[in-house]
Design a protein around this motif. Sequence first.
Motif, PDB file in Angstrom:
ATOM      1  N   ARG A 130       0.789  -1.402  -0.012  1.00  0.00           N
ATOM      2  CA  ARG A 130       0.074  -0.109  -0.142  1.00  0.00           C
ATOM      3  C   ARG A 130       0.668   1.412  -0.175  1.00  0.00           C
ATOM      4  O   ARG A 130       1.570   1.358   0.844  1.00  0.00           O
ATOM      5  N   PHE A 131       0.802   1.969  -1.124  1.00  0.00           N
ATOM      6  CA  PHE A 131       1.451   3.494  -0.999  1.00  0.00           C
ATOM      7  C   PHE A 131       0.235   4.376  -0.555  1.00  0.00           C
ATOM      8  O   PHE A 131      -0.838   4.594  -1.171  1.00  0.00           O
ATOM      9  N   GLU A 132       0.345   5.099   0.562  1.00  0.00           N
ATOM     10  CA  GLU A 132      -0.763   5.713   1.262  1.00  0.00           C
ATOM     11  C   GLU A 132       0.041   7.431   1.258  1.00  0.00           C
ATOM     12  O   GLU A 132       1.013   7.689   1.585  1.00  0.00           O
ATOM     13  N   ARG A 133      -1.158   8.374   0.958  1.00  0.00           N
ATOM     14  CA  ARG A 133      -1.004   9.736   1.458  1.00  0.00           C
ATOM     15  C   ARG A 133      -2.019   9.907   2.726  1.00  0.00           C
ATOM     16  O   ARG A 133      -2.999   9.686   2.872  1.00  0.00           O
ATOM     17  N   ASP A 134      -1.215  10.334   3.737  1.00  0.00           N
ATOM     18  CA  ASP A 134      -1.629  10.518   5.129  1.00  0.00           C
ATOM     19  C   ASP A 134      -2.702  11.814   5.172  1.00  0.00           C
ATOM     20  O   ASP A 134      -2.116  13.133   5.086  1.00  0.00           O
TER      21      ASP A 134
END
Length: 692
Positions: free
Chosen positions: A156-160
């Motif tokens: 998972r590549f996430e933007r917080d």
Amino acid sequence: MREISASLAGWLVVVGPLVAGVASAAEVEHRAASGDDLLDVVVVTGVAPKLPLTFITDPKLPRQPVPASDGADYLKTIPGFSAVRNGGTNGDPVLRGMFGSRLNILTNDGAMPGACPARMDNPLSYVSPETYDRLVVIKGPQTVLWGPGASAGTIRFERDANANRFDQPGVRVNANALAGSHGRNDQVLDAVGGASQGYARLSANRSEADDYEDGDGNRVPSSWQKWNADAALGWTPSEGTLLELSAGAGDGEARYAGRGMDGAQFERTSYGLRIEKTGLTGVLKEVKANVFYNYADHVMDNYTLREPNPMSSMPMPMAANVDRRTTGGRVAAMWRLASVEVTAGADTQDSRHRDRSAMGRGAYELQPWQTDADLSNTGAFVELAWRMHDSGRAVFGARADRAEVTDKRQMSGGMMPMPNPTAGDTRKETLANGFARYEHDVSNAPISWFAGVGRAERMPDYWELFSADMGPMGSVNAFSALDPEQTTQLDVGLQYRTPHIDAWVSAYAGRIDDFILFTYSSGGMMGLMSSVDQVDANVRGGEAGVEFRLLSRWKLGATVAYAWAENRDTGAALPQIPPLDARFTLAYDNTRWSAGALLRIVDGQGRVAPGQGNVVGRDLSETGGFAVLSLNGAYRLSTQMSLSVGIDNLLDRAYAEHLNLAGSADFGYPADPVRINEPGRTGWLKLVWNLK
């Protein structure tokens, strides 16, 4: 080295005017002692687990070896990961020898599966890691929260979204630029501004590189150019409440030394909507929902980045255009009562795939689109964590999916097409997934351990159902004959942490029934022909790591990864299994500057199955081992700015990874399969600016 010197000289022009803003050593040490945030100057050479089987890293940090512009190179700093090299970029990720949709890959909780029948544009081709806040990896079938399958792991590549919140009006910026050998030139900007009621965020990058040279000085066709841009508008009317609308686009091109065509277009269009309510005071603690739209429009040809080879199976200019529209969404809620935490929800995904092709430059644009596949999946999941006592925790998960695939091809048979006997047919499968894991902290000792068993049923993906020229013996085609793949796996591990030593080890042993296996054979002038079949397999292996803090500023570390797999039907090796891979690191960090060395030693691989593999690659032959030494350093110019530098493959070794593609005859590689060599000595310099 003249190219490296020229790049560094150009950077001095950029860095020189910044000297006036350089912080004193005393200021930096005071900030560090007081606990204030400082820009990290350590170059990442490896990642250790944060939780059982879970690895979390910041993709914005500089890495060694310097990664390409895609996500696969970032994953290789996590023990157990490797990649099938295509050229300079867009490698296809492999975890513990497992490939394709056995890895569930998400960006901002949305799927972008790619369109090429041979995965030239695999999902990570559309990911610009440095524009994300977190990279999270869960190994093995040890979660059910993030979609179907995932028998090998979840990425998972996430933007917080929480990082975008503001108590008062303000701006946060993370920007970096990188220059290096072989024309490497990257720029990244991630900026967010807002106030208590909302925010706006822009994430963008541009990356390019020329063909690199291997350790023997031979040019390897591998150049690329890419860009991505994403924007988000968020409304935060109260603490714990979020409504976010996002949109993104991107494009690029890439040369491939191991393919008969290059990627002339990687066009991406993305939209998303996210709603979250967290911090609730009752038993229900949070509710999160999102929907997404991702569209990939990919062009492959043999004339934009190379000249057609008159002696090949494609002697004239030719192009193929494929696209894939994927839509879906997810809703999940989390409840907490006493010692039990429960997360439950549902997700859905629908994907349409089309293609068109033609001889002649640009002629494909005049052809009509033909839809060849519709794929969908709807699932429901629940995951429960139970704190049994102060030192013990049990985690359980269950998931049910309904998968549906419709064959819309009028012709099938790959290189020798014929009327498709399954045209219009629809396959439906009900799949079950689950796991149970126990985690234990040893009393009065810095030791914790875990053991878990997972079961995953995976629907054959687009590439397995539609890409092979032939299905299993006696079948009409792969679409009609391939059954879901079932994986049952035991994962165990241990972690030891003291002020001076961090050590961890994880091991796995599994059985895969109906493992989907590709076999390649010569097709004469038409090149290689592929057939797909199913076998039963055994897999096992593990990873381990240790870090010694010798003194207050010195660290010595090592990691090792090993994978083994067997075709139970024949007793032979399963193909595409990476060899034993060990990394040794030495680092010094005094909060002002850091320096480090990375020694990677890879064993030879003698367990091979020549001619067998997956939709991208096949085993070519046994391989020998190699060792590569790299050096890095970093310097904090100010509390907001740092400069890092590295030399990868310092000794200019000529070597090739075991997982590899055979070089294309279009670029002068011989007819007998020859692996594509890795880059030779590579210098790079990276400037990072972080405004909080």
